[in-house]
Design a protein around this motif. Structure first.
Motif, short mmCIF file in Angstrom:
data_model
loop_
_atom_site.label_atom_id
_atom_site.label_comp_id
_atom_site.label_asym_id
_atom_site.label_seq_id
_atom_site.Cartn_x
_atom_site.Cartn_y
_atom_site.Cartn_z
N VAL A 1 47.68 36.24 58.41
CA VAL A 1 46.62 35.66 57.78
C VAL A 1 45.81 36.78 56.45
CG1 VAL A 1 44.06 34.85 57.47
CG2 VAL A 1 45.78 33.94 59.32
N ILE A 2 45.90 37.92 56.87
CA ILE A 2 45.57 38.91 56.09
C ILE A 2 46.66 39.35 54.86
CG2 ILE A 2 45.17 41.69 55.95
CD1 ILE A 2 43.80 41.37 58.60
N TYR A 3 47.74 39.26 55.22
CA TYR A 3 48.84 39.22 54.27
C TYR A 3 48.69 38.02 53.41
CZ TYR A 3 53.42 38.89 52.43
OH TYR A 3 54.51 38.76 51.59
N LEU A 4 48.58 36.94 53.70
CA LEU A 4 48.31 35.84 52.90
C LEU A 4 47.39 35.96 52.00
CD1 LEU A 4 49.32 32.68 55.25
CD2 LEU A 4 50.89 33.85 53.32
N VAL A 5 46.24 36.45 52.34
CA VAL A 5 45.15 36.46 51.65
C VAL A 5 45.33 37.57 50.39
CG1 VAL A 5 42.74 37.34 51.34
CG2 VAL A 5 43.39 35.68 53.19
N THR A 6 46.06 38.62 50.67
CA THR A 6 46.27 39.79 49.97
C THR A 6 47.14 39.53 48.86
OG1 THR A 6 47.44 41.11 51.69
CG2 THR A 6 45.03 41.76 51.38
N ASP A 7 48.03 38.82 49.21
CA ASP A 7 49.10 38.40 48.46
C ASP A 7 48.77 37.50 47.45
OD1 ASP A 7 52.02 38.44 47.62
OD2 ASP A 7 52.03 36.42 48.44
N SER A 8 47.84 36.37 47.87
CA SER A 8 47.41 35.65 46.92
C SER A 8 46.34 36.20 45.73
CB SER A 8 46.51 34.33 47.44
OG SER A 8 45.53 34.98 48.18
N LEU A 9 45.77 37.14 46.22
CA LEU A 9 44.88 38.07 45.47
C LEU A 9 45.42 38.80 44.43
CD1 LEU A 9 41.93 39.19 47.69
CD2 LEU A 9 41.88 37.46 45.98
N ARG A 10 46.43 39.31 44.79
CA ARG A 10 47.47 40.14 44.11
C ARG A 10 48.06 39.18 42.86
NH1 ARG A 10 51.34 42.10 47.84
NH2 ARG A 10 49.64 43.19 48.74
N LYS A 11 48.61 37.99 43.32
CA LYS A 11 48.98 37.07 42.46
C LYS A 11 47.97 36.65 41.24
CE LYS A 11 52.95 35.44 45.24
NZ LYS A 11 53.34 34.17 45.87
N LYS A 12 46.90 36.50 41.69
CA LYS A 12 45.72 36.24 40.95
C LYS A 12 45.77 37.09 40.02
CE LYS A 12 41.20 34.24 40.88
NZ LYS A 12 40.01 33.91 41.72
N GLU A 13 45.57 38.45 40.47
CA GLU A 13 45.37 39.63 39.47
C GLU A 13 46.45 39.55 38.37
OE1 GLU A 13 44.68 43.24 41.44
OE2 GLU A 13 42.97 42.78 42.50
N LYS A 14 47.54 39.24 38.82
CA LYS A 14 48.69 39.26 38.16
C LYS A 14 48.77 38.44 36.93
CE LYS A 14 53.59 40.41 38.61
NZ LYS A 14 54.85 40.23 39.52
N ASN A 15 48.06 37.01 37.22
CA ASN A 15 48.22 35.88 36.26
C ASN A 15 46.96 36.03 35.28
OD1 ASN A 15 50.51 35.13 37.41
ND2 ASN A 15 49.39 33.71 38.77
N ASN A 16 45.93 37.08 35.55
CA ASN A 16 44.78 36.97 34.50
C ASN A 16 44.89 38.11 33.82
OD1 ASN A 16 43.70 34.71 35.90
ND2 ASN A 16 42.38 35.86 37.23
N ARG A 17 46.04 38.44 33.23
CA ARG A 17 46.33 39.33 32.07
C ARG A 17 45.99 38.71 30.69
NH1 ARG A 17 52.21 41.24 33.51
NH2 ARG A 17 52.36 39.20 34.13
N ILE A 18 45.20 39.88 29.93
CA ILE A 18 45.01 39.44 28.61
C ILE A 18 46.09 40.01 27.70
CG2 ILE A 18 43.46 39.97 26.75
CD1 ILE A 18 41.22 40.27 28.78
N ILE A 19 46.61 38.95 26.90
CA ILE A 19 47.52 39.07 25.85
C ILE A 19 47.02 39.56 24.37
CG2 ILE A 19 49.51 38.26 24.40
CD1 ILE A 19 49.65 36.15 26.57
N SER A 20 47.56 40.74 23.95
CA SER A 20 47.27 41.19 22.86
C SER A 20 48.54 41.68 22.06
CB SER A 20 46.21 42.53 22.95
OG SER A 20 46.96 43.53 23.56
N ILE A 21 48.71 41.60 20.72
CA ILE A 21 49.53 41.87 20.09
C ILE A 21 49.17 43.10 18.85
CG2 ILE A 21 51.39 41.18 18.23
CD1 ILE A 21 51.53 39.77 21.07
#
Length: 71
Positions: A13-33
């Motif tokens: 359960v701890i692994y699943l929670v930390t993995d989902s948080l890690r994926k959420k951080e990865k998807n909330n990146r800001i794009i700048s050119i």
């Protein structure tokens, strides 16, 4: 034996929670050119997994890449 199963389940359960948080951080990146470094080759537009980039002309200037939908 039951404690071992409980411990393994808790670790899973701890692994699943930390993995989902890690994926959420990865998807909330800001794009700048950076226009100074941009070669205007459209490579970023064709390879963008979310399809949020597009090339548009700027008033009185060259083409540049913009973010269509920053959210």
């Amino acid at each position: 034996m039951i404690q071992l199963y409980f411990a393994i389940g808790a670790l899973f359960v701890i692994y699943l929670v930390t993995d989902s948080l890690r994926k959420k951080e990865k998807n909330n990146r800001i794009i700048s050119i950076d226009d100074k470094k941009c070669a205007r080759c459209n490579s970023c537009i064709t390879h963008c997994p979310n399809g949020v980039l597009k090339m548009e002309p700027e008033e009185g200037k060259d083409m540049h890449v913009i973010v269509k939908n920053p959210n």
